[in-house]
Write a protein that holds these residues in place. Structure first.
Motif: not given
Length: 118
Positions: A12-16, A21-22, A81-83, A90-93
Motif C-alpha cells: 500500500g505504498l501508493l504515494l511512493e 511513476f508520476k 523503457r519505463k516498463c 529495487r522494486f521487489y526488495k
C-alpha cells in the motif's frame, strides 16, 4: 498490471509509487488528450457523412494526424523503457528500495558530502 507484483503495491505504498511513476501517469494523460484531439474529428466526420476530401482539406486535421503519429512513436518508445525499468531489483526488495531512498535523500540534503551505508 506491471507494478502489481512489486512490494510498493503489495504494502500500500501508493504515494511512493506516485513519486516514482508520476511521469508515466502525466505523459499517458497527455498522450490520451492528443489521441482524442486526432480521433474525435474523424468520428464526427464519419457520423455526419463528410466526404474524405472535405475532411483532409483542412490543415488543422493534417496537423492533428501528424501530431498523433509522432506522439505515438515517442510515447511507445518511452513507455517501453519505463516498463523495462520495472525489472530493477529495487522494486521487489524493500531493503534495496530503502537503501536507494537513503542515498538519494543524502544527496539532496548535503551536496558534496559522502555517505557511508552499511
Amino acid at each position: 498490471l506491471l507494478v502489481g507484483h512489486t512490494f510498493l503495491l503489495k504494502y500500500g505504498l501508493l504515494l511512493e509509487m506516485w513519486s516514482e511513476f508520476k511521469g508515466v501517469f502525466i505523459f499517458s494523460f497527455l498522450r490520451f488528450c492528443v489521441l482524442l484531439g486526432a480521433r474525435v474529428p474523424r468520428f464526427v466526420a464519419a457520423m455526419y457523412d463528410w466526404k474524405p476530401a472535405e475532411f483532409w482539406d483542412n490543415p488543422l486535421f493534417h496537423m492533428l494526424f501528424f501530431l498523433n503519429n509522432i506522439t505515438t512513436v515517442v510515447y511507445d518508445a518511452w513507455l517501453l523503457r519505463k516498463c523495462h525499468s520495472l525489472a530493477r531489483v529495487r522494486f521487489y526488495k524493500p531493503q534495496l528500495w530503502q537503501k536507494q531512498k537513503r542515498q538519494t535523500s543524502s544527496r539532496t540534503t548535503a551536496p558534496g558530502a559522502s555517505s557511508v551505508l552499511s
